[in-house]
Design a protein around this motif. Structure first.
Motif, PDB file in Angstrom:
ATOM      1  N   MET A   1       0.846  -1.182   0.000  1.00 35.87           N
ATOM      2  CA  MET A   1       0.000   0.000   0.000  1.00 35.87           C
ATOM      3  C   MET A   1       0.887   1.238   0.000  1.00 35.87           C
ATOM      4  O   MET A   1       1.761   1.381   0.844  1.00 35.87           O
ATOM      5  CB  MET A   1      -0.924  -0.011   1.206  1.00 35.87           C
ATOM      6  N   SER A   2       0.645   2.119  -0.976  1.00 37.98           N
ATOM      7  CA  SER A   2       1.499   3.283  -1.151  1.00 37.98           C
ATOM      8  C   SER A   2       0.986   4.508  -0.419  1.00 37.98           C
ATOM      9  O   SER A   2       1.676   5.524  -0.339  1.00 37.98           O
ATOM     10  CB  SER A   2       1.602   3.617  -2.640  1.00 37.98           C
ATOM     11  N   GLY A   3      -0.239   4.435   0.103  1.00 36.97           N
ATOM     12  CA  GLY A   3      -0.855   5.611   0.677  1.00 36.97           C
ATOM     13  C   GLY A   3      -1.731   6.350  -0.309  1.00 36.97           C
ATOM     14  O   GLY A   3      -2.276   7.405   0.004  1.00 36.97           O
ATOM     15  N   GLY A   4      -1.891   5.808  -1.514  1.00 39.70           N
ATOM     16  CA  GLY A   4      -2.732   6.404  -2.540  1.00 39.70           C
ATOM     17  C   GLY A   4      -4.078   5.700  -2.638  1.00 39.70           C
ATOM     18  O   GLY A   4      -4.308   4.655  -2.023  1.00 39.70           O
ATOM     19  N   VAL A   5      -4.952   6.271  -3.460  1.00 35.31           N
ATOM     20  CA  VAL A   5      -6.320   5.741  -3.551  1.00 35.31           C
ATOM     21  C   VAL A   5      -6.362   4.401  -4.281  1.00 35.31           C
ATOM     22  O   VAL A   5      -7.201   3.548  -3.963  1.00 35.31           O
ATOM     23  CB  VAL A   5      -7.252   6.775  -4.225  1.00 35.31           C
ATOM     24  N   ASP A   6      -5.477   4.174  -5.247  1.00 32.51           N
ATOM     25  CA  ASP A   6      -5.533   2.934  -6.028  1.00 32.51           C
ATOM     26  C   ASP A   6      -5.280   1.708  -5.155  1.00 32.51           C
ATOM     27  O   ASP A   6      -6.054   0.739  -5.165  1.00 32.51           O
ATOM     28  CB  ASP A   6      -4.520   2.987  -7.178  1.00 32.51           C
ATOM     29  N   SER A   7      -4.182   1.730  -4.395  1.00 31.52           N
ATOM     30  CA  SER A   7      -3.891   0.576  -3.534  1.00 31.52           C
ATOM     31  C   SER A   7      -4.893   0.478  -2.382  1.00 31.52           C
ATOM     32  O   SER A   7      -5.176  -0.617  -1.890  1.00 31.52           O
ATOM     33  CB  SER A   7      -2.458   0.656  -2.993  1.00 31.52           C
ATOM     34  N   GLY A 109       4.792 -16.128   4.950  1.00 33.24           N
ATOM     35  CA  GLY A 109       3.607 -16.961   4.883  1.00 33.24           C
ATOM     36  C   GLY A 109       2.478 -16.485   4.000  1.00 33.24           C
ATOM     37  O   GLY A 109       1.384 -17.053   4.026  1.00 33.24           O
ATOM     38  N   PHE A 110       2.725 -15.448   3.175  1.00 30.85           N
ATOM     39  CA  PHE A 110       1.670 -14.946   2.288  1.00 30.85           C
ATOM     40  C   PHE A 110       1.709 -15.660   0.940  1.00 30.85           C
ATOM     41  O   PHE A 110       2.766 -16.117   0.492  1.00 30.85           O
ATOM     42  CB  PHE A 110       1.819 -13.436   2.098  1.00 30.85           C
ATOM     43  N   ASP A 111       0.564 -15.744   0.294  1.00 33.22           N
ATOM     44  CA  ASP A 111       0.449 -16.452  -0.982  1.00 33.22           C
ATOM     45  C   ASP A 111       0.622 -15.550  -2.186  1.00 33.22           C
ATOM     46  O   ASP A 111       0.922 -16.024  -3.290  1.00 33.22           O
ATOM     47  CB  ASP A 111      -0.931 -17.125  -1.081  1.00 33.22           C
ATOM     48  N   ALA A 112       0.374 -14.248  -2.024  1.00 34.22           N
ATOM     49  CA  ALA A 112       0.378 -13.363  -3.187  1.00 34.22           C
ATOM     50  C   ALA A 112       0.652 -11.927  -2.760  1.00 34.22           C
ATOM     51  O   ALA A 112       0.524 -11.573  -1.579  1.00 34.22           O
ATOM     52  CB  ALA A 112      -0.970 -13.428  -3.917  1.00 34.22           C
ATOM     53  N   VAL A 113       1.041 -11.115  -3.732  1.00 29.59           N
ATOM     54  CA  VAL A 113       1.222  -9.672  -3.546  1.00 29.59           C
ATOM     55  C   VAL A 113       0.227  -8.962  -4.451  1.00 29.59           C
ATOM     56  O   VAL A 113       0.242  -9.151  -5.673  1.00 29.59           O
ATOM     57  CB  VAL A 113       2.662  -9.232  -3.896  1.00 29.59           C
ATOM     58  N   ALA A 114      -0.640  -8.167  -3.854  1.00 30.33           N
ATOM     59  CA  ALA A 114      -1.617  -7.392  -4.622  1.00 30.33           C
ATOM     60  C   ALA A 114      -1.208  -5.929  -4.629  1.00 30.33           C
ATOM     61  O   ALA A 114      -0.710  -5.410  -3.624  1.00 30.33           O
ATOM     62  CB  ALA A 114      -3.015  -7.539  -4.018  1.00 30.33           C
ATOM     63  N   THR A 115      -1.402  -5.258  -5.759  1.00 29.72           N
ATOM     64  CA  THR A 115      -1.036  -3.852  -5.900  1.00 29.72           C
ATOM     65  C   THR A 115      -2.183  -3.068  -6.525  1.00 29.72           C
ATOM     66  O   THR A 115      -3.180  -3.648  -6.980  1.00 29.72           O
ATOM     67  CB  THR A 115       0.210  -3.683  -6.787  1.00 29.72           C
ATOM     68  N   GLY A 116      -2.016  -1.772  -6.593  1.00 29.35           N
ATOM     69  CA  GLY A 116      -3.018  -0.905  -7.193  1.00 29.35           C
ATOM     70  C   GLY A 116      -2.746  -0.578  -8.643  1.00 29.35           C
ATOM     71  O   GLY A 116      -3.184   0.466  -9.144  1.00 29.35           O
ATOM     72  N   ALA A 151       6.731 -16.439 -13.132  1.00 31.90           N
ATOM     73  CA  ALA A 151       6.660 -16.745 -11.703  1.00 31.90           C
ATOM     74  C   ALA A 151       6.200 -15.527 -10.904  1.00 31.90           C
ATOM     75  O   ALA A 151       5.408 -15.650  -9.958  1.00 31.90           O
ATOM     76  CB  ALA A 151       8.025 -17.226 -11.200  1.00 31.90           C
ATOM     77  N   GLN A 152       6.696 -14.354 -11.274  1.00 30.86           N
ATOM     78  CA  GLN A 152       6.263 -13.131 -10.597  1.00 30.86           C
ATOM     79  C   GLN A 152       4.792 -12.855 -10.875  1.00 30.86           C
ATOM     80  O   GLN A 152       4.036 -12.454  -9.986  1.00 30.86           O
ATOM     81  CB  GLN A 152       7.128 -11.949 -11.046  1.00 30.86           C
ATOM     82  N   LEU A 153       4.386 -13.063 -12.116  1.00 31.20           N
ATOM     83  CA  LEU A 153       2.990 -12.827 -12.491  1.00 31.20           C
ATOM     84  C   LEU A 153       2.059 -13.797 -11.761  1.00 31.20           C
ATOM     85  O   LEU A 153       0.939 -13.430 -11.375  1.00 31.20           O
ATOM     86  CB  LEU A 153       2.839 -12.974 -14.008  1.00 31.20           C
ATOM     87  N   ALA A 154       2.519 -15.026 -11.555  1.00 29.95           N
ATOM     88  CA  ALA A 154       1.692 -16.008 -10.853  1.00 29.95           C
ATOM     89  C   ALA A 154       1.373 -15.564  -9.430  1.00 29.95           C
ATOM     90  O   ALA A 154       0.291 -15.843  -8.906  1.00 29.95           O
ATOM     91  CB  ALA A 154       2.408 -17.367 -10.831  1.00 29.95           C
ATOM     92  N   ASP A 155       2.295 -14.849  -8.796  1.00 32.43           N
ATOM     93  CA  ASP A 155       2.096 -14.396  -7.412  1.00 32.43           C
ATOM     94  C   ASP A 155       1.480 -13.004  -7.331  1.00 32.43           C
ATOM     95  O   ASP A 155       1.302 -12.475  -6.231  1.00 32.43           O
ATOM     96  CB  ASP A 155       3.439 -14.380  -6.673  1.00 32.43           C
ATOM     97  N   ALA A 156       1.183 -12.392  -8.466  1.00 31.84           N
ATOM     98  CA  ALA A 156       0.665 -11.016  -8.491  1.00 31.84           C
ATOM     99  C   ALA A 156      -0.860 -11.001  -8.547  1.00 31.84           C
ATOM    100  O   ALA A 156      -1.484 -11.898  -9.122  1.00 31.84           O
ATOM    101  CB  ALA A 156       1.236 -10.273  -9.695  1.00 31.84           C
ATOM    102  N   ARG A 157      -1.442  -9.979  -7.968  1.00 28.03           N
ATOM    103  CA  ARG A 157      -2.883  -9.745  -8.063  1.00 28.03           C
ATOM    104  C   ARG A 157      -3.102  -8.260  -8.350  1.00 28.03           C
ATOM    105  O   ARG A 157      -2.451  -7.404  -7.737  1.00 28.03           O
ATOM    106  CB  ARG A 157      -3.598 -10.122  -6.763  1.00 28.03           C
ATOM    107  N   PHE A 158      -4.018  -7.972  -9.263  1.00 26.91           N
ATOM    108  CA  PHE A 158      -4.326  -6.595  -9.645  1.00 26.91           C
ATOM    109  C   PHE A 158      -5.831  -6.362  -9.505  1.00 26.91           C
ATOM    110  O   PHE A 158      -6.570  -6.398 -10.492  1.00 26.91           O
ATOM    111  CB  PHE A 158      -3.864  -6.330 -11.078  1.00 26.91           C
ATOM    112  N   PRO A 159      -6.297  -6.119  -8.290  1.00 25.72           N
ATOM    113  CA  PRO A 159      -7.745  -6.097  -8.030  1.00 25.72           C
ATOM    114  C   PRO A 159      -8.512  -4.983  -8.725  1.00 25.72           C
ATOM    115  O   PRO A 159      -9.723  -5.102  -8.916  1.00 25.72           O
ATOM    116  CB  PRO A 159      -7.813  -5.918  -6.500  1.00 25.72           C
ATOM    117  N   ILE A 160      -7.839  -3.882  -9.109  1.00 26.13           N
ATOM    118  CA  ILE A 160      -8.587  -2.749  -9.662  1.00 26.13           C
ATOM    119  C   ILE A 160      -8.456  -2.629 -11.175  1.00 26.13           C
ATOM    120  O   ILE A 160      -8.948  -1.665 -11.767  1.00 26.13           O
ATOM    121  CB  ILE A 160      -8.168  -1.418  -9.012  1.00 26.13           C
ATOM    122  N   GLY A 161      -7.809  -3.590 -11.823  1.00 27.00           N
ATOM    123  CA  GLY A 161      -7.517  -3.474 -13.251  1.00 27.00           C
ATOM    124  C   GLY A 161      -8.734  -3.373 -14.153  1.00 27.00           C
ATOM    125  O   GLY A 161      -8.625  -2.936 -15.301  1.00 27.00           O
TER     126      GLY A 161
END
Length: 350
Positions: A1-7, A109-116, A151-161
């Motif tokens: 989380m960057s502190g912005g509205v997207d994340s 122990g996390f499964d994925a990284v989600a970004t904005g 491999a990086q894409l497999a662990d990525a999530r983009f919830p607002i895309g």
């Protein structure tokens, strides 16, 4: 989380979908060298924390400052010292956000990284993942993810895309998120509102040299250092054209005599437009393209996709031919390679 509205909205959507999430702020840069410019990291941390409090989720600050200096700042400064035009935002995503930070997440122990990011990720029939442009074409940020691997894409999530920006701000306001009306940030990835020239002036010594007119070699001025300029640049050259309705543009940087080459900004300006370019350090998030193919390329952020002929040359390099001449392609910049909306990978201009 960057502190912005997207994340912030990314976290909101994941929470609504029932995911067990933790908000994390990557502390990459605190302007400890007093570079001129606003570096609002403390406010960003407080904004991110406030959003997490509103959502009822844990918040952590992850210190990646040393990794950021080694993997992004060093890349940036080394590139400019060598006369290149690097892209720190793309490198930040590959090396930090989906590199060091992704590994930190897995280790904890996390499964994925989600970004904005305004981008989309879809699973294919073979279990691989495709990287797709964001649905809001005015905000699409897939270009900044060009050098991710599968491999990086497999662990990525983009919830607002899939969400248009106006709808995203509405969702933030309806949920009472403190960042709903916060302005979008601009500037170097996680360095803040710092102008690139001010940043370079702090770390790269000036090396003055001549400004030469490319058409006849005449000296028309002096420059403080080639690292302050890039191909296609019009503003900030500091040399009047003394010709009505004409402006100088940078068309070359010559290392052997430290000369900045300029010409009038026109279709026939030597070196300004290119019909082909070679790229190196190719990185694919899909199956590598190993035969000659008609594809599309995005030569820089916010430029439209253009038709290309992609010709692999082995050794992670390729020749790229453009259907229409492209303006201002600078060594060190990144070419994104597309099959329609799907981003396949990319490479670095030689």
């Amino acid at each position: 989380m960057s502190g912005g509205v997207d994340s912030s909205v990314a976290a909101l959507l994941l929470k609504q979908q029932g995911h067990d999430i933790v908000g994390a702020y990557m502390k990459n840069w605190i302007n400890e060298d007093n570079v001129i410019g606003h570096c609002p990291w403390m406010q960003d941390i407080e904004d991110a924390r406030a959003v997490c409090d509103r959502l009822g989720i844990e918040f952590r600050v992850v210190n990646l400052m040393q990794d950021y200096r080694e993997r992004v700042v060093s890349y940036l400064l080394d590139g400019y010292k060598r006369g290149l035009t690097p892209n720190p935002d793309i490198m930040c995503n590959r090396e930090i956000k989906f590199g060091v930070f992704r590994q930190w997440a897995r280790d904890h122990g996390f499964d994925a990284v989600a970004t904005g990011h305004y981008a989309r990720r879809t699973e294919l029939a073979d279990g691989q993942f495709a990287l797709i442009e964001g649905a809001d074409k005015n905000k699409d940020q897939s270009y900044f993810l060009t050098l991710l691997n599968q491999a990086q894409l497999a662990d990525a999530r983009f919830p607002i895309g899939h969400i248009p920006k106006p709808d995203l701000r509405r969702l933030a306001a309806e949920a009472g998120l403190p960042t709903a009306a916060k302005k979008d940030s601009q500037g170097i990835c996680f360095i803040g509102e710092v102008k690139m020239q001010d940043f370079l002036r702090q770390y790269v010594p000036d090396q003055p040299g001549p400004i030469l007119r490319a058409t006849d070699g005449r000296e028309v001025g002096r420059h403080p250092g080639l690292h302050y300029y890039t191909i296609g640049q019009r503003k900030g050259i500091g040399v009047p054209s003394n010709t009505d309705n004409q402006a100088y543009v940078v068309v070359g940087k010559r290392a052997d005599d430290n000369a900045l080459l300029v010409a009038f900004d026109a279709a026939d300006a030597p070196g300004l437009f290119q019909t082909e370019v070679r790229v190196h350090s190719l990185q694919w998030n899909a199956s590598p393209v190993t035969s000659v193919q008609r594809l599309e390329g995005r030569v820089r952020y916010r430029d439209p996709r253009v038709a290309i002929e992609f010709i692999p040359e082995g050794g992670n390099t390729a020749l790229v031919r453009f259907e229409e001449p492209q303006r201002g392609l600078a060594s060190g910049q990144i070419l994104a390679i597309h099959d329609g909306e799907r981003l396949l990978g990319g490479g670095v201009y030689i």
